[in-house]
Design a protein around this motif. Structure first.
Motif, PDB file in Angstrom:
ATOM      1  N   LYS A   1      -4.624  13.280 -48.835  1.00  0.00           N
ATOM      2  CA  LYS A   1      -3.938  12.266 -48.025  1.00  0.00           C
ATOM      3  C   LYS A   1      -4.904  11.611 -47.038  1.00  0.00           C
ATOM      4  O   LYS A   1      -4.968  10.382 -46.950  1.00  0.00           O
ATOM      5  CB  LYS A   1      -2.761  12.926 -47.301  1.00  0.00           C
ATOM      6  CG  LYS A   1      -2.012  12.025 -46.376  1.00  0.00           C
ATOM      7  CD  LYS A   1      -0.774  12.705 -45.802  1.00  0.00           C
ATOM      8  CE  LYS A   1      -1.084  14.116 -45.376  1.00  0.00           C
ATOM      9  NZ  LYS A   1       0.066  14.942 -45.107  1.00  0.00           N
ATOM     10  N   THR A   2      -5.660  12.424 -46.301  1.00  0.00           N
ATOM     11  CA  THR A   2      -6.585  11.844 -45.318  1.00  0.00           C
ATOM     12  C   THR A   2      -7.689  11.046 -46.012  1.00  0.00           C
ATOM     13  O   THR A   2      -8.088   9.981 -45.535  1.00  0.00           O
ATOM     14  CB  THR A   2      -7.203  12.927 -44.406  1.00  0.00           C
ATOM     15  OG1 THR A   2      -7.763  13.949 -45.194  1.00  0.00           O
ATOM     16  CG2 THR A   2      -6.167  13.496 -43.468  1.00  0.00           C
ATOM     17  N   ARG A   3      -8.156  11.528 -47.147  1.00  0.00           N
ATOM     18  CA  ARG A   3      -9.190  10.786 -47.887  1.00  0.00           C
ATOM     19  C   ARG A   3      -8.678   9.412 -48.305  1.00  0.00           C
ATOM     20  O   ARG A   3      -9.344   8.393 -48.099  1.00  0.00           O
ATOM     21  CB  ARG A   3      -9.631  11.583 -49.119  1.00  0.00           C
ATOM     22  CG  ARG A   3     -10.703  10.843 -49.942  1.00  0.00           C
ATOM     23  CD  ARG A   3     -11.159  11.654 -51.147  1.00  0.00           C
ATOM     24  NE  ARG A   3     -10.092  12.079 -52.029  1.00  0.00           N
ATOM     25  CZ  ARG A   3      -9.490  11.306 -52.936  1.00  0.00           C
ATOM     26  NH1 ARG A   3      -9.848  10.034 -53.068  1.00  0.00           N
ATOM     27  NH2 ARG A   3      -8.546  11.793 -53.707  1.00  0.00           N
ATOM     28  N   LEU A   4      -7.462   9.376 -48.863  1.00  0.00           N
ATOM     29  CA  LEU A   4      -6.896   8.101 -49.306  1.00  0.00           C
ATOM     30  C   LEU A   4      -6.674   7.145 -48.135  1.00  0.00           C
ATOM     31  O   LEU A   4      -6.967   5.954 -48.226  1.00  0.00           O
ATOM     32  CB  LEU A   4      -5.581   8.330 -50.049  1.00  0.00           C
ATOM     33  CG  LEU A   4      -5.670   9.025 -51.409  1.00  0.00           C
ATOM     34  CD1 LEU A   4      -4.276   9.257 -51.983  1.00  0.00           C
ATOM     35  CD2 LEU A   4      -6.534   8.241 -52.369  1.00  0.00           C
ATOM     36  N   MET A   5      -6.157   7.679 -47.021  1.00  0.00           N
ATOM     37  CA  MET A   5      -5.873   6.806 -45.868  1.00  0.00           C
ATOM     38  C   MET A   5      -7.157   6.299 -45.216  1.00  0.00           C
ATOM     39  O   MET A   5      -7.171   5.196 -44.670  1.00  0.00           O
ATOM     40  CB  MET A   5      -4.976   7.519 -44.859  1.00  0.00           C
ATOM     41  CG  MET A   5      -3.572   7.764 -45.406  1.00  0.00           C
ATOM     42  SD  MET A   5      -2.380   8.361 -44.195  1.00  0.00           S
ATOM     43  CE  MET A   5      -3.041   9.964 -43.782  1.00  0.00           C
ATOM     44  N   ARG A   6      -8.227   7.074 -45.278  1.00  0.00           N
ATOM     45  CA  ARG A   6      -9.515   6.599 -44.760  1.00  0.00           C
ATOM     46  C   ARG A   6     -10.074   5.494 -45.656  1.00  0.00           C
ATOM     47  O   ARG A   6     -10.670   4.536 -45.174  1.00  0.00           O
ATOM     48  CB  ARG A   6     -10.507   7.752 -44.668  1.00  0.00           C
ATOM     49  CG  ARG A   6     -10.198   8.696 -43.531  1.00  0.00           C
ATOM     50  CD  ARG A   6     -11.075   9.924 -43.590  1.00  0.00           C
ATOM     51  NE  ARG A   6     -10.758  10.844 -42.495  1.00  0.00           N
ATOM     52  CZ  ARG A   6     -10.914  12.155 -42.564  1.00  0.00           C
ATOM     53  NH1 ARG A   6     -11.402  12.707 -43.673  1.00  0.00           N
ATOM     54  NH2 ARG A   6     -10.600  12.910 -41.537  1.00  0.00           N
ATOM     55  N   GLU A   7      -9.888   5.635 -46.965  1.00  0.00           N
ATOM     56  CA  GLU A   7     -10.378   4.622 -47.905  1.00  0.00           C
ATOM     57  C   GLU A   7      -9.554   3.347 -47.829  1.00  0.00           C
ATOM     58  O   GLU A   7     -10.082   2.247 -47.986  1.00  0.00           O
ATOM     59  CB  GLU A   7     -10.352   5.178 -49.329  1.00  0.00           C
ATOM     60  CG  GLU A   7     -11.368   6.275 -49.572  1.00  0.00           C
ATOM     61  CD  GLU A   7     -11.215   6.943 -50.927  1.00  0.00           C
ATOM     62  OE1 GLU A   7     -10.386   6.480 -51.765  1.00  0.00           O
ATOM     63  OE2 GLU A   7     -11.911   7.945 -51.169  1.00  0.00           O
ATOM     64  N   ASN A   8      -8.243   3.495 -47.631  1.00  0.00           N
ATOM     65  CA  ASN A   8      -7.341   2.343 -47.532  1.00  0.00           C
ATOM     66  C   ASN A   8      -6.314   2.655 -46.453  1.00  0.00           C
ATOM     67  O   ASN A   8      -5.352   3.385 -46.713  1.00  0.00           O
ATOM     68  CB  ASN A   8      -6.642   2.084 -48.868  1.00  0.00           C
ATOM     69  CG  ASN A   8      -5.649   0.946 -48.778  1.00  0.00           C
ATOM     70  OD1 ASN A   8      -5.556   0.236 -47.781  1.00  0.00           O
ATOM     71  ND2 ASN A   8      -4.873   0.773 -49.835  1.00  0.00           N
ATOM     72  N   PRO A   9      -6.479   2.131 -45.244  1.00  0.00           N
ATOM     73  CA  PRO A   9      -5.595   2.487 -44.138  1.00  0.00           C
ATOM     74  C   PRO A   9      -4.201   1.852 -44.196  1.00  0.00           C
ATOM     75  O   PRO A   9      -3.360   2.144 -43.341  1.00  0.00           O
ATOM     76  CB  PRO A   9      -6.366   2.008 -42.903  1.00  0.00           C
ATOM     77  CG  PRO A   9      -7.240   0.919 -43.401  1.00  0.00           C
ATOM     78  CD  PRO A   9      -7.590   1.291 -44.817  1.00  0.00           C
ATOM     79  N   ASN A  10      -3.918   1.034 -45.192  1.00  0.00           N
ATOM     80  CA  ASN A  10      -2.583   0.443 -45.333  1.00  0.00           C
ATOM     81  C   ASN A  10      -1.652   1.481 -45.945  1.00  0.00           C
ATOM     82  O   ASN A  10      -1.863   1.926 -47.072  1.00  0.00           O
ATOM     83  CB  ASN A  10      -2.636  -0.815 -46.197  1.00  0.00           C
ATOM     84  CG  ASN A  10      -3.496  -1.873 -45.561  1.00  0.00           C
ATOM     85  OD1 ASN A  10      -3.255  -2.281 -44.429  1.00  0.00           O
ATOM     86  ND2 ASN A  10      -4.530  -2.301 -46.263  1.00  0.00           N
TER      87      ASN A  10
END
Length: 148
Positions: free
Chosen positions: A53-62
């Motif tokens: 989850k944190t990896r995905l949100m860092r890559e795409n914060p939307n």
């Protein structure tokens, strides 16, 4: 009959609820996960661990968050919030941890050593080890209801 929720009802639902489903994506990877949150009238706050989850949100914060109240298949309300993820540090992190308060439970059952560890000053000041504290700056809110 399907209807749109007013801004007042949307805000009430976000304030009175504490559980939702967070959606995030990056590239071809999409993730929807249950989360606890706090709504302060402007932003959503939460905590999590390092991981997908944190990896995905860092890559795409939307991101988006869905909150539901379901009484029956023909009587429910749902709110969807779109926003931008940001990790908190310093005073913002302390503010969020203090506001999250009793919603700050251990993330995994094996982490429960004693309840005092999660209510003490040390926990509120720094968070559990490896805890990521975040804010979602809201860009759009919408809500629907079915009431037959």
């Amino acid at each position: 009959m399907l209807s749109h929720l007013t801004e007042e009802v949307i805000n009430h639902m976000l304030t009175s609820q504490w559980f939702g489903r967070l959606g995030c994506a990056s590239g071809t990877e999409v993730l929807v996960v249950p989360v606890t949150y706090l709504y302060d009238g402007h932003c959503l706050y939460g905590h999590t661990r390092e991981g997908t989850k944190t990896r995905l949100m860092r890559e795409n914060p939307n991101v988006c968050l869905e909150v539901n109240e379901v009484v029956s298949p023909t009587y429910w309300r749902s709110v969807v919030v779109h926003g931008v993820y940001e990790e908190l540090t310093g005073d913002d992190r302390v503010y969020a941890l203090q506001r999250l308060g009793n919603r700050m439970a251990p993330l995994f059952a094996h982490e429960i050593t004693s309840l005092e560890n999660y209510q003490g000053e040390t926990f509120l000041g720094s968070g559990a080890p490896n805890t990521v504290v975040y804010r979602i700056r809201i860009t759009k809110k919408s809500g629907r209801a079915e009431q037959r």
